[in-house]
Design a protein around this motif. Structure first.
Motif, mmCIF file in Angstrom:
data_model
loop_
_atom_site.group_PDB
_atom_site.id
_atom_site.type_symbol
_atom_site.label_atom_id
_atom_site.label_comp_id
_atom_site.label_asym_id
_atom_site.label_seq_id
_atom_site.Cartn_x
_atom_site.Cartn_y
_atom_site.Cartn_z
ATOM 1 N N HIS A 34 -6.665 5.987 6.442
ATOM 2 C CA HIS A 34 -6.554 6.347 7.860
ATOM 3 C C HIS A 34 -7.524 7.476 8.203
ATOM 4 C CE1 HIS A 34 -4.773 8.206 11.479
ATOM 5 N NE2 HIS A 34 -4.296 6.997 11.752
ATOM 6 N N HIS A 80 -2.520 4.913 2.306
ATOM 7 C CA HIS A 80 -2.622 4.717 3.756
ATOM 8 C C HIS A 80 -3.217 5.945 4.434
ATOM 9 C CE1 HIS A 80 -1.597 4.207 7.945
ATOM 10 N NE2 HIS A 80 -0.769 5.236 7.891
ATOM 11 N N LEU A 129 -4.313 0.780 11.854
ATOM 12 C CA LEU A 129 -3.640 1.034 10.580
ATOM 13 C C LEU A 129 -2.260 1.636 10.792
ATOM 14 C CD1 LEU A 129 -6.480 2.335 8.199
ATOM 15 C CD2 LEU A 129 -5.663 -0.003 8.582
ATOM 16 N N SER A 130 -2.120 2.481 11.808
ATOM 17 C CA SER A 130 -0.802 3.044 12.127
ATOM 18 C C SER A 130 0.161 1.957 12.575
ATOM 19 C CB SER A 130 -0.926 4.114 13.221
ATOM 20 O OG SER A 130 -1.685 5.209 12.763
ATOM 21 N N TRP A 152 1.254 0.090 9.448
ATOM 22 C CA TRP A 152 2.167 0.879 8.617
ATOM 23 C C TRP A 152 3.558 0.959 9.243
ATOM 24 C CZ3 TRP A 152 2.390 2.697 3.828
ATOM 25 C CH2 TRP A 152 3.354 3.662 3.529
ATOM 26 N N ILE A 154 0.851 -1.182 0.000
ATOM 27 C CA ILE A 154 0.000 0.000 0.000
ATOM 28 C C ILE A 154 0.893 1.241 0.000
ATOM 29 C CG2 ILE A 154 -0.175 0.065 2.534
ATOM 30 C CD1 ILE A 154 -3.099 0.958 2.145
ATOM 31 N N TYR A 166 0.089 -3.941 3.856
ATOM 32 C CA TYR A 166 0.947 -3.163 4.744
ATOM 33 C C TYR A 166 2.277 -3.881 4.981
ATOM 34 C CZ TYR A 166 -2.528 0.366 5.938
ATOM 35 O OH TYR A 166 -3.399 1.432 5.881
#
Length: 270
Positions: free
Chosen positions: A110, A106, A122-123, A126, A101, A216
């Protein structure tokens, strides 16, 4: 056991017992599908190539993978003396190309998430490149200062990396003063398929195509490669125990070599 009357169900049950809990769960989910019912009741000695093709045409990548393993076990155990289906006749369905991604995608996803827990999730993906199930099971007490260390659920391999100050602060805020337990307990309780469905809906809202939560992991490997991180360190961070697998994750990374003059300048200044 009489090899003459042996049915595939016997070998399938043996195959189900191999691997870690997550691997066994994936096998069970595939092998309980109705498409396997006919093969399970067939005697191994009476099975023909058309029986295999019938099953393969009804399934996908996982069906081919598991049938190959079971077929190989039958050969190695002496249940059959020659391959039921020659190698060249196994259907070769093209696998979809996987990619990482992008930072833009992202950030878009987000910002589109309404839940702060999903923003944290999601953080985490990543920043760490963890598989979604591993990230959902991160525990507060496993953090040692700014070091995140865990065992991968799929393979049991150790993964460890240093967290950025921003991610460490994010985790501390998500913990809400708790000293132990899952960082994101509500996501930990979800099935991986449900987390994937929520992510896919967010992708549709944002018009993002061709990515999953596993993207990710590819993105982290690609960014590490582009940054020049030594492969052995990147493998530790992602919990890869095979260099070949790790290279498959980072193969889409774009790297441009500097000119000799530029490289000399870089080396001399360091």
């Amino acid at each position: 056991m009489n090899q003459t009357n042996l049915k595939w169900d016997y070998l399938i049950n043996l195959f189900l017992c191999i691997g870690c809990d997550k691997t066994k769960e994936r096998k069970h989910n595939e092998l309980k599908m109705p498409r396997w019912s006919r093969l399970k009741q067939l005697e191994i000695a009476a099975t023909s190539g058309s029986d295999f093709l019938d099953l393969l045409n009804k399934g996908g990548v996982q069906t081919r993978q598991y049938l190959r393993c079971i077929h190989k076990a039958a050969l190695e155990m002496g249940s059959i003396t020659h391959p039921i289906l020659p190698n060249k006749l196994w259907p070769k369905k093209p696998r979809s190309e996987r990619r990482g991604i992008t930072l833009e995608e992202h950030r878009m996803l987000h910002s589109n998430m309404h839940s702060w827990r999903w923003k944290v999730f999601l953080s985490l993906l990543w920043e760490t490149g963890a598989a979604q199930s591993d990230a959902a099971h991160f525990r507060i007490e496993k953090l040692q200062g700014d070091i995140l260390e865990y065992r991968r659920m799929k393979t049991g391999t150790r993964a460890a990396q240093k967290l950025s100050p921003e991610l460490k602060t994010l985790i501390e805020n998500a913990a809400c003063g708790r000293k132990k337990g899952f960082i994101l307990p509500s996501l930990q309780r979800m099935d991986s398929k449900d987390r994937g469905s929520i992510f896919r809906r967010a992708c549709r809202r944002c018009g993002v195509d061709g990515v999953t939560l596993h993207s990710y992991r590819y993105a982290w490997a690609e960014r590490a490669f582009e940054a020049g991180m030594p492969e052995r360190l990147a493998m530790v961070a992602l919990g890869h125990n095979s260099a070949a697998i790790h290279r498959a994750y980072s193969k889409r990374a774009t790297v441009v070599a500097p000119s000799i003059e530029e490289y000399r300048a870089i080396v001399s200044s360091s």
